[in-house]
Each structure stands twice: as structure tokens, then as C-alpha cells.
Motif scaffolding. Structure first.
Motif, PDB file in Angstrom:
ATOM      1  N   TRP A   1      15.617 -14.232 -16.019  1.00  0.00           N
ATOM      2  CA  TRP A   1      15.722 -15.663 -16.283  1.00  0.00           C
ATOM      3  C   TRP A   1      15.672 -15.949 -17.781  1.00  0.00           C
ATOM      4  O   TRP A   1      16.470 -16.735 -18.300  1.00  0.00           O
ATOM      5  CB  TRP A   1      14.595 -16.398 -15.564  1.00  0.00           C
ATOM      6  CG  TRP A   1      14.587 -17.867 -15.855  1.00  0.00           C
ATOM      7  CD1 TRP A   1      15.514 -18.795 -15.470  1.00  0.00           C
ATOM      8  CD2 TRP A   1      13.600 -18.580 -16.611  1.00  0.00           C
ATOM      9  NE1 TRP A   1      15.162 -20.040 -15.941  1.00  0.00           N
ATOM     10  CE2 TRP A   1      13.991 -19.935 -16.629  1.00  0.00           C
ATOM     11  CE3 TRP A   1      12.420 -18.201 -17.251  1.00  0.00           C
ATOM     12  CZ2 TRP A   1      13.257 -20.915 -17.284  1.00  0.00           C
ATOM     13  CZ3 TRP A   1      11.681 -19.175 -17.890  1.00  0.00           C
ATOM     14  CH2 TRP A   1      12.096 -20.511 -17.910  1.00  0.00           C
TER      15      TRP A   1
ATOM     16  N   SER B   1      16.383 -13.882 -20.158  1.00  0.00           N
ATOM     17  CA  SER B   1      17.529 -13.272 -20.844  1.00  0.00           C
ATOM     18  C   SER B   1      18.731 -14.201 -20.837  1.00  0.00           C
ATOM     19  O   SER B   1      19.454 -14.324 -21.835  1.00  0.00           O
ATOM     20  CB  SER B   1      17.896 -11.943 -20.172  1.00  0.00           C
ATOM     21  OG  SER B   1      16.845 -11.017 -20.270  1.00  0.00           O
ATOM     22  N   PHE B   2      18.959 -14.869 -19.702  1.00  0.00           N
ATOM     23  CA  PHE B   2      20.143 -15.716 -19.569  1.00  0.00           C
ATOM     24  C   PHE B   2      19.848 -17.193 -19.828  1.00  0.00           C
ATOM     25  O   PHE B   2      20.758 -18.023 -19.730  1.00  0.00           O
ATOM     26  CB  PHE B   2      20.733 -15.561 -18.163  1.00  0.00           C
ATOM     27  CG  PHE B   2      21.299 -14.205 -17.909  1.00  0.00           C
ATOM     28  CD1 PHE B   2      22.538 -13.831 -18.421  1.00  0.00           C
ATOM     29  CD2 PHE B   2      20.587 -13.270 -17.168  1.00  0.00           C
ATOM     30  CE1 PHE B   2      23.059 -12.572 -18.191  1.00  0.00           C
ATOM     31  CE2 PHE B   2      21.104 -12.003 -16.938  1.00  0.00           C
ATOM     32  CZ  PHE B   2      22.349 -11.652 -17.447  1.00  0.00           C
TER      33      PHE B   2
ATOM     34  N   GLY C   1      21.960 -18.853 -22.376  1.00  0.00           N
ATOM     35  CA  GLY C   1      23.379 -18.822 -22.042  1.00  0.00           C
ATOM     36  C   GLY C   1      23.916 -17.402 -22.020  1.00  0.00           C
ATOM     37  O   GLY C   1      23.407 -16.512 -22.725  1.00  0.00           O
ATOM     38  N   PHE C   2      24.962 -17.209 -21.199  1.00  0.00           N
ATOM     39  CA  PHE C   2      25.529 -15.863 -21.097  1.00  0.00           C
ATOM     40  C   PHE C   2      26.163 -15.424 -22.412  1.00  0.00           C
ATOM     41  O   PHE C   2      26.131 -14.237 -22.755  1.00  0.00           O
ATOM     42  CB  PHE C   2      26.579 -15.829 -19.980  1.00  0.00           C
ATOM     43  CG  PHE C   2      27.179 -14.472 -19.762  1.00  0.00           C
ATOM     44  CD1 PHE C   2      26.500 -13.492 -19.055  1.00  0.00           C
ATOM     45  CD2 PHE C   2      28.421 -14.157 -20.301  1.00  0.00           C
ATOM     46  CE1 PHE C   2      27.046 -12.233 -18.874  1.00  0.00           C
ATOM     47  CE2 PHE C   2      28.976 -12.899 -20.126  1.00  0.00           C
ATOM     48  CZ  PHE C   2      28.281 -11.938 -19.402  1.00  0.00           C
ATOM     49  N   GLY C   3      26.749 -16.359 -23.138  1.00  0.00           N
ATOM     50  CA  GLY C   3      27.367 -16.004 -24.419  1.00  0.00           C
ATOM     51  C   GLY C   3      26.369 -15.436 -25.402  1.00  0.00           C
ATOM     52  O   GLY C   3      26.646 -14.429 -26.072  1.00  0.00           O
ATOM     53  N   GLN C   4      25.194 -16.057 -25.475  1.00  0.00           N
ATOM     54  CA  GLN C   4      24.156 -15.552 -26.367  1.00  0.00           C
ATOM     55  C   GLN C   4      23.637 -14.198 -25.887  1.00  0.00           C
ATOM     56  O   GLN C   4      23.371 -13.299 -26.697  1.00  0.00           O
ATOM     57  CB  GLN C   4      23.005 -16.549 -26.440  1.00  0.00           C
ATOM     58  CG  GLN C   4      21.909 -16.173 -27.421  1.00  0.00           C
ATOM     59  CD  GLN C   4      22.402 -16.123 -28.853  1.00  0.00           C
ATOM     60  OE1 GLN C   4      22.870 -17.106 -29.393  1.00  0.00           O
ATOM     61  NE2 GLN C   4      22.297 -14.961 -29.467  1.00  0.00           N
ATOM     62  N   PHE C   5      23.497 -14.064 -24.558  1.00  0.00           N
ATOM     63  CA  PHE C   5      23.066 -12.773 -24.002  1.00  0.00           C
ATOM     64  C   PHE C   5      24.066 -11.681 -24.367  1.00  0.00           C
ATOM     65  O   PHE C   5      23.679 -10.586 -24.789  1.00  0.00           O
ATOM     66  CB  PHE C   5      22.938 -12.894 -22.481  1.00  0.00           C
ATOM     67  CG  PHE C   5      22.753 -11.575 -21.776  1.00  0.00           C
ATOM     68  CD1 PHE C   5      21.523 -10.947 -21.752  1.00  0.00           C
ATOM     69  CD2 PHE C   5      23.826 -10.948 -21.149  1.00  0.00           C
ATOM     70  CE1 PHE C   5      21.358  -9.725 -21.115  1.00  0.00           C
ATOM     71  CE2 PHE C   5      23.666  -9.731 -20.511  1.00  0.00           C
ATOM     72  CZ  PHE C   5      22.427  -9.119 -20.489  1.00  0.00           C
ATOM     73  N   TRP C   6      25.351 -11.963 -24.208  1.00  0.00           N
ATOM     74  CA  TRP C   6      26.388 -10.982 -24.541  1.00  0.00           C
ATOM     75  C   TRP C   6      26.359 -10.627 -26.027  1.00  0.00           C
ATOM     76  O   TRP C   6      26.555  -9.476 -26.403  1.00  0.00           O
ATOM     77  CB  TRP C   6      27.756 -11.521 -24.148  1.00  0.00           C
ATOM     78  CG  TRP C   6      28.875 -10.562 -24.404  1.00  0.00           C
ATOM     79  CD1 TRP C   6      29.779 -10.584 -25.434  1.00  0.00           C
ATOM     80  CD2 TRP C   6      29.209  -9.411 -23.615  1.00  0.00           C
ATOM     81  NE1 TRP C   6      30.643  -9.537 -25.346  1.00  0.00           N
ATOM     82  CE2 TRP C   6      30.319  -8.792 -24.244  1.00  0.00           C
ATOM     83  CE3 TRP C   6      28.674  -8.858 -22.452  1.00  0.00           C
ATOM     84  CZ2 TRP C   6      30.906  -7.642 -23.726  1.00  0.00           C
ATOM     85  CZ3 TRP C   6      29.254  -7.713 -21.952  1.00  0.00           C
ATOM     86  CH2 TRP C   6      30.358  -7.120 -22.587  1.00  0.00           C
TER      87      TRP C   6
ATOM     88  N   ALA D   1      16.950  -9.550 -23.557  1.00  0.00           N
ATOM     89  CA  ALA D   1      18.333  -9.150 -23.303  1.00  0.00           C
ATOM     90  C   ALA D   1      18.471  -7.637 -23.297  1.00  0.00           C
ATOM     91  O   ALA D   1      19.150  -7.054 -22.431  1.00  0.00           O
ATOM     92  CB  ALA D   1      19.260  -9.769 -24.352  1.00  0.00           C
TER      93      ALA D   1
ATOM     94  N   THR E   1      16.971  -6.326 -20.125  1.00  0.00           N
ATOM     95  CA  THR E   1      17.890  -6.562 -19.001  1.00  0.00           C
ATOM     96  C   THR E   1      19.014  -5.540 -18.998  1.00  0.00           C
ATOM     97  O   THR E   1      19.407  -5.033 -17.939  1.00  0.00           O
ATOM     98  CB  THR E   1      18.463  -7.982 -19.077  1.00  0.00           C
ATOM     99  OG1 THR E   1      17.388  -8.930 -19.018  1.00  0.00           O
ATOM    100  CG2 THR E   1      19.427  -8.244 -17.932  1.00  0.00           C
TER     101      THR E   1
END
Length: 292
Positions: free
Chosen positions: A32, A34-35, A38-43, A242, A245
């Protein structure tokens, strides 16, 4: 012992609650957080040069450690299960030593052996750096993962006994043929579980590796060290989540692949058995008709 339905349900509830609190809640919290940005920041956090290098180094250590553990683990298991010699109990204790000794102590021992001024520290003068390099990290991971293959394979060897191996030797098979065609298929499930445990421990090892690594990004920093570095040194909490994860996702992928391989192997065994039985029945029927 016969338990009532209420007692069985109560025990199941306690076990599930225990797993929920100890396993599912922490893992879910990491996912939770980690994302959450936002997914963009995680990536972005898992595709930094440091993260990619850490992932590659972790996988490289696994690729080196697992085959070595498989080879020597099987040899040690065979020696313990089949051999009768003095000092067998001592070897059993040595195999279990990584379970009792802290990984940090193992790292300190490696520094005392291979570091500057250690017993084998002179190898650095030959241009072969062990401590604060990849060889030291591999040795540390080998130490902490040593027992898994041995302890999964040895009980299987005791269970299958030696009858089939002795029969193969009586029919003229040499030692390699006996191992490849009789012993290895019999221990494949125990070996599979040992490999899975070895991979999981190698990916997640921190204590021993941090002692023999310089922890320099892009040089000698694994994923576990990256998580610690981001959290304690960079104060990048979500970046640490992140990386954690990513480490969990790699472990999950490994478990899924090993499960698929195991199921396919089982299906092949079942298919071979099913195909063999009708053939035997047809042959029996043909023999009976010829006799009539």
C-alpha cells in the motif's frame, strides 16, 4: 485425539489470525505504501540506476549460489544418509551451524579470514578482492544458505532406502547411472523445495552480506542493502518500500516458476503412469487371446 467441531474451528481461527497479523498485514502495508504516491512514482523508484544494479547483483548472487548449493548439498546429503564414518555427528552439527549462528557473526568471520590481515588476506595482493566485493558476498550467502538443500534432501534419501540403488548396481549400472536414473528422480521434490528456500534466503539475506559489502550503489549493493540504505541513509521512506516491493515481487515470481515446474513434472509422471497401464493391459489381453 478426537476434537470437537468447535475446537477445530477455534484452532483454525487462531492460526489464520496469527498468519494475518504476522504476515498479511505487514506485506499488505508495504504494498500500500509503495503504490500510495502512484504507480508512476513507484516505477521511477525501481528503475533508477541504483535499483537496476542492485537487482542485477542480487540475481547474479542467486545464479552463483544456487548451483553450488545444489551440487555440494546433494553430496553432503548423500554422505550423511549413505555413509558410515567417524565424525558424522560433527558434520551434522556443522551443517546446522548457520541456523544457530547470527549472519552478522558469519560476516565478521569472513572478514577475519579474507580481510586485510586475515589468514587469507594475501590474495588481495594478487588482485583478487574478496571482502567488499562480489566473492565475499557470495561466500556470505553460501554460508547462510548451506543447510537448506541438505536438510530437504537427506530425509528423502533415508525414506527411499538403498534397495533400488543396489538393484541398479546388480544389473551393471555404474555410480553415475545409478544416481542420474534412480537417486535424482527420487529426491527431485526435496531438491526442489531446497532450491526454493535457497533462492528466497539468498534474495533476502542482509546481515552477513552487509558486513562484507561496501554498500556502494552500482558496485556492491544488493536489493536488501538498497532498502536499508534508502530508509536509514537517504530518508526515502517510500523509495525503500518500493525496493522492498520489488524484492517481494522477484521472490513471488521465483516461487510461481518453481511451482509450475513442479506441477509439470508431476503431470508427466502421472501421464507416463497412465500411458503405461493400458499398454500393460493390452499386452496381457493379447497374451490371453494367443493362449486361447
Amino acid at each position: 485425539m478426537i476434537l470437537s467441531r468447535f475446537t477445530r474451528l477455534g484452532l483454525r481461527g487462531i492460526a489464520l489470525a496469527y498468519l494475518f497479523v504476522l504476515l498479511l498485514v505487514p506485506v499488505g502495508l508495504i504494498f500500500w505504501r509503495s503504490f500510495r504516491p502512484g504507480f508512476g512514482q513507484f516505477w521511477e523508484w525501481i528503475t533508477t540506476p541504483a535499483a537496476i544494479s542492485a537487482l542485477q547483483l542480487s540475481l547474479l548472487i542467486v545464479v552463483i549460489v544456487v548451483p553450488l548449493n545444489v551440487i555440494f548439498g546433494i553430496l553432503i546429503a548423500l554422505a550423511l544418509a549413505r555413509g558410515k564414518f567417524r565424525g558424522k555427528g560433527l558434520i551434522q552439527a556443522v551443517v546446522d551451524l548457520p541456523f544457530a549462528v547470527s549472519p552478522v557473526v558469519a560476516g565478521v568471520a569472513l572478514i577475519a579470514l579474507w580481510g586485510a590481515g586475515g589468514w587469507f588476506g594475501g590474495v588481495e595482493s594478487l588482485g583478487f578482492r574478496v571482502i567488499f566485493g562480489l566473492p565475499g558476498m557470495v561466500l556470505a550467502t553460501l554460508f547462510v544458505t548451506l543447510p537448506f538443500v541438505v536438510r530437504e534432501v537427506e530425509p528423502v534419501l533415508h525414506e527411499i532406502g538403498t534397495e533400488q540403488e543396489e538393484a541398479a548396481a546388480t544389473l551393471g549400472a555404474n555410480a553415475w547411472q545409478t544416481f542420474w536414473r534412480i537417486t535424482l528422480p527420487a529426491i527431485r521434490w526435496g531438491l526442489t523445495y531446497g532450491v526454493v528456500l535457497t533462492i528466497a534466503r539468498a534474495l533476502g539475506e542482509y546481515g552477513a552480506v552487509t558486513m562484507v559489502s561496501s554498500n556502494m550503489p552500482g558496485v556492491s549493493q544488493t536489493l536488501t542493502l538498497l532498502v536499508g540504505s534508502r530508509y536509514t541513509d537517504d530518508y526515502n521512506e517510500y523509495g525503500a518500500y518500493a525496493a522492498a516491493t520489488l524484492l517481494m515481487l522477484v521472490a513471488i515470481v521465483v516461487l510461481v516458476v518453481m511451482t509450475i515446474i513442479e506441477r509439470r513434472a508431476r503431470d508427466r509422471v502421472v501421464s507416463a503412469s497412465a500411458a503405461y497401464t493400458p499398454l500393460s493391459d493390452d499386452a496381457t489381453g493379447a497374451d490371453s487371446s494367443e493362449e486361447e
